[in-house]
Design a protein around this motif. Structure first.
Motif, PDB file in Angstrom:
ATOM      1  N   ASP A  60       0.876  -1.124  -0.093  1.00 49.11           N
ATOM      2  CA  ASP A  60       0.288   0.068   0.392  1.00 49.11           C
ATOM      3  C   ASP A  60       0.562   1.461  -0.044  1.00 49.11           C
ATOM      4  O   ASP A  60       0.775   2.424  -0.937  1.00 49.11           O
ATOM      5  N   TRP A  61       1.956   1.203   0.938  1.00 48.45           N
ATOM      6  CA  TRP A  61       2.768   3.137   0.786  1.00 48.45           C
ATOM      7  C   TRP A  61       3.170   2.595  -0.289  1.00 48.45           C
ATOM      8  O   TRP A  61       3.493   3.403  -0.924  1.00 48.45           O
ATOM      9  N   ALA A  62       3.835   1.687  -1.357  1.00 51.24           N
ATOM     10  CA  ALA A  62       4.471   2.073  -2.052  1.00 51.24           C
ATOM     11  C   ALA A  62       3.998   2.135  -3.221  1.00 51.24           C
ATOM     12  O   ALA A  62       4.147   3.423  -4.370  1.00 51.24           O
ATOM     13  N   LEU A  63       2.663   1.774  -3.898  1.00 51.73           N
ATOM     14  CA  LEU A  63       1.973   2.470  -4.250  1.00 51.73           C
ATOM     15  C   LEU A  63       0.731   3.586  -4.926  1.00 51.73           C
ATOM     16  O   LEU A  63       1.279   4.493  -5.624  1.00 51.73           O
ATOM     17  N   GLU A  64       1.004   4.132  -2.854  1.00 44.57           N
ATOM     18  CA  GLU A  64       1.012   5.684  -3.081  1.00 44.57           C
ATOM     19  C   GLU A  64       2.115   6.463  -3.345  1.00 44.57           C
ATOM     20  O   GLU A  64       1.827   7.599  -2.993  1.00 44.57           O
ATOM     21  N   ASN A  65       3.110   5.993  -2.780  1.00 39.54           N
ATOM     22  CA  ASN A  65       4.351   6.457  -3.440  1.00 39.54           C
ATOM     23  C   ASN A  65       5.241   6.769  -4.872  1.00 39.54           C
ATOM     24  O   ASN A  65       6.326   6.435  -4.901  1.00 39.54           O
ATOM     25  N   GLY A  66       4.401   6.065  -5.655  1.00 39.45           N
ATOM     26  CA  GLY A  66       4.725   6.041  -7.426  1.00 39.45           C
ATOM     27  C   GLY A  66       5.378   4.174  -7.504  1.00 39.45           C
ATOM     28  O   GLY A  66       6.300   4.882  -8.776  1.00 39.45           O
ATOM     29  N   PHE A  67       5.896   3.761  -6.702  1.00 42.51           N
ATOM     30  CA  PHE A  67       6.023   2.564  -7.133  1.00 42.51           C
ATOM     31  C   PHE A  67       5.432   1.580  -8.316  1.00 42.51           C
ATOM     32  O   PHE A  67       3.559   2.108  -8.325  1.00 42.51           O
ATOM     33  N   GLN A  68       5.946   1.086  -9.342  1.00 41.49           N
ATOM     34  CA  GLN A  68       5.617   0.286 -10.323  1.00 41.49           C
ATOM     35  C   GLN A  68       5.236  -0.936 -10.506  1.00 41.49           C
ATOM     36  O   GLN A  68       6.561  -1.203 -10.238  1.00 41.49           O
ATOM     37  N   PRO A  69       4.398  -1.802 -11.263  1.00 45.31           N
ATOM     38  CA  PRO A  69       4.897  -3.591 -11.289  1.00 45.31           C
ATOM     39  C   PRO A  69       6.261  -3.523 -11.541  1.00 45.31           C
ATOM     40  O   PRO A  69       6.301  -2.341 -13.061  1.00 45.31           O
ATOM     41  N   VAL A  70       6.639  -4.632 -11.856  1.00 46.14           N
ATOM     42  CA  VAL A  70       8.137  -4.770 -12.850  1.00 46.14           C
ATOM     43  C   VAL A  70       7.945  -4.730 -14.810  1.00 46.14           C
ATOM     44  O   VAL A  70       6.824  -5.740 -14.329  1.00 46.14           O
ATOM     45  N   ASP A  71       8.369  -4.501 -15.270  1.00 44.82           N
ATOM     46  CA  ASP A  71       8.246  -4.794 -16.302  1.00 44.82           C
ATOM     47  C   ASP A  71       7.891  -6.392 -16.890  1.00 44.82           C
ATOM     48  O   ASP A  71       9.631  -7.005 -15.894  1.00 44.82           O
ATOM     49  N   PRO A  72       7.383  -6.526 -17.508  1.00 43.33           N
ATOM     50  CA  PRO A  72       7.384  -8.316 -17.675  1.00 43.33           C
ATOM     51  C   PRO A  72       8.437  -8.685 -18.603  1.00 43.33           C
ATOM     52  O   PRO A  72       9.009  -9.540 -18.679  1.00 43.33           O
ATOM     53  N   LEU A  73       9.114  -7.799 -19.481  1.00 38.52           N
ATOM     54  CA  LEU A  73      10.388  -8.355 -20.128  1.00 38.52           C
ATOM     55  C   LEU A  73      11.849  -7.884 -19.481  1.00 38.52           C
ATOM     56  O   LEU A  73      13.240  -8.311 -19.948  1.00 38.52           O
ATOM     57  N   ARG A  74      11.621  -7.596 -18.372  1.00 43.26           N
ATOM     58  CA  ARG A  74      13.027  -7.791 -17.256  1.00 43.26           C
ATOM     59  C   ARG A  74      12.886  -8.891 -16.933  1.00 43.26           C
ATOM     60  O   ARG A  74      14.448  -9.193 -17.298  1.00 43.26           O
ATOM     61  N   GLY A  75      12.179 -10.005 -16.889  1.00 45.14           N
ATOM     62  CA  GLY A  75      12.624 -11.141 -16.587  1.00 45.14           C
ATOM     63  C   GLY A  75      12.192 -11.453 -15.278  1.00 45.14           C
ATOM     64  O   GLY A  75      11.868 -10.548 -14.518  1.00 45.14           O
ATOM     65  N   THR A  76      12.142 -13.280 -15.208  1.00 47.37           N
ATOM     66  CA  THR A  76      11.665 -13.182 -13.603  1.00 47.37           C
ATOM     67  C   THR A  76      12.631 -12.267 -12.547  1.00 47.37           C
ATOM     68  O   THR A  76      14.134 -12.202 -12.856  1.00 47.37           O
TER      69      THR A  76
END
Length: 204
Positions: A60-76
């Motif tokens: 919750d804190w991360a999403l409220e402060n601009g964190f985003q899901p990892v780009d799937p192209l990055r790999g595992t």
């Protein structure tokens, strides 16, 4: 130029000024904060330490402060979670090089292309600030070890925040060399410490 006349009057020219369109104002985007060791440790404190390593509040804190899901192209990114199911998010303004990994029993921040000594110093300063505010912390692990061909420093504190009833392990694994590398900061719950008396009897 327009001509204006009235009955019985001399025609006089009337000049009108051409329309001038002003250029739109340029709004500059705010400059991104520099990606310093102090900022990385601040993210770690707010996402992992302040939430006591609990996954839901950390996300919750991360999403409220601009964190985003990892780009799937990055790999595992499974290695960031130690094989546990969880969530990995990318810090804002880090070009994907700082990630928050949170699972049921851990919360960590991974920082790539960073120098180890400043991160370790910022981590120790964070713990010092928290203890000055009333938290309790003592070093339980402090050693150097070789991993993946590089020497790293490992440190862990047994930490209990103000008003908390459970101890946390707060620590980091950082490179010893001054060059860029991958640094890891982590929080995980610890079992209750058992103290022993002079005769070896556990004290509760």
């Amino acid at each position: 130029m327009l001509l204006s006349a009235t009955a019985g009057a001399q025609v006089t020219p009337v000049f009108t000024a051409p329309l001038v369109h002003s250029a739109p104002a340029v709004v500059e985007a705010p400059a991104a904060e520099p990606l310093t060791a102090e900022r990385i440790v601040q993210w770690f404190e707010q996402a992992c330490v302040a939430t006591r390593g609990e996954s839901g509040p950390a996300i919750d804190w991360a999403l409220e402060n601009g964190f985003q899901p990892v780009d799937p192209l990055r790999g595992t990114t499974d290695h960031l979670l130690g094989g546990e199911p969880g969530t990995v998010l990318v810090a804002p303004g880090s070009d994907g090089h700082v990630m928050l990994a949170t699972a049921a029993s851990q919360c960590s921040v991974w920082a790539e292309r960073q120098e180890g000594p400043p991160v370790r110093q910022a981590l120790a300063a964070m713990v010092g600030t928290l203890t000055a505010r009333g938290a309790r912390a003592r070093v339980e692990v402090e050693r150097n070890l070789e991993r993946s061909g590089a020497w790293r420093s490992q440190v862990q504190w047994r930490y209990r925040g103000v008003g908390a009833s459970q101890d946390l392990g707060i620590g980091g694994v950082t490179t010893l060399a001054a060059g860029p590398g991958t640094q890891m900061l982590h929080v995980a719950p610890l079992a209750r410490a058992v103290n022993y008396g002079p005769d070896g009897t556990p004290l509760r």
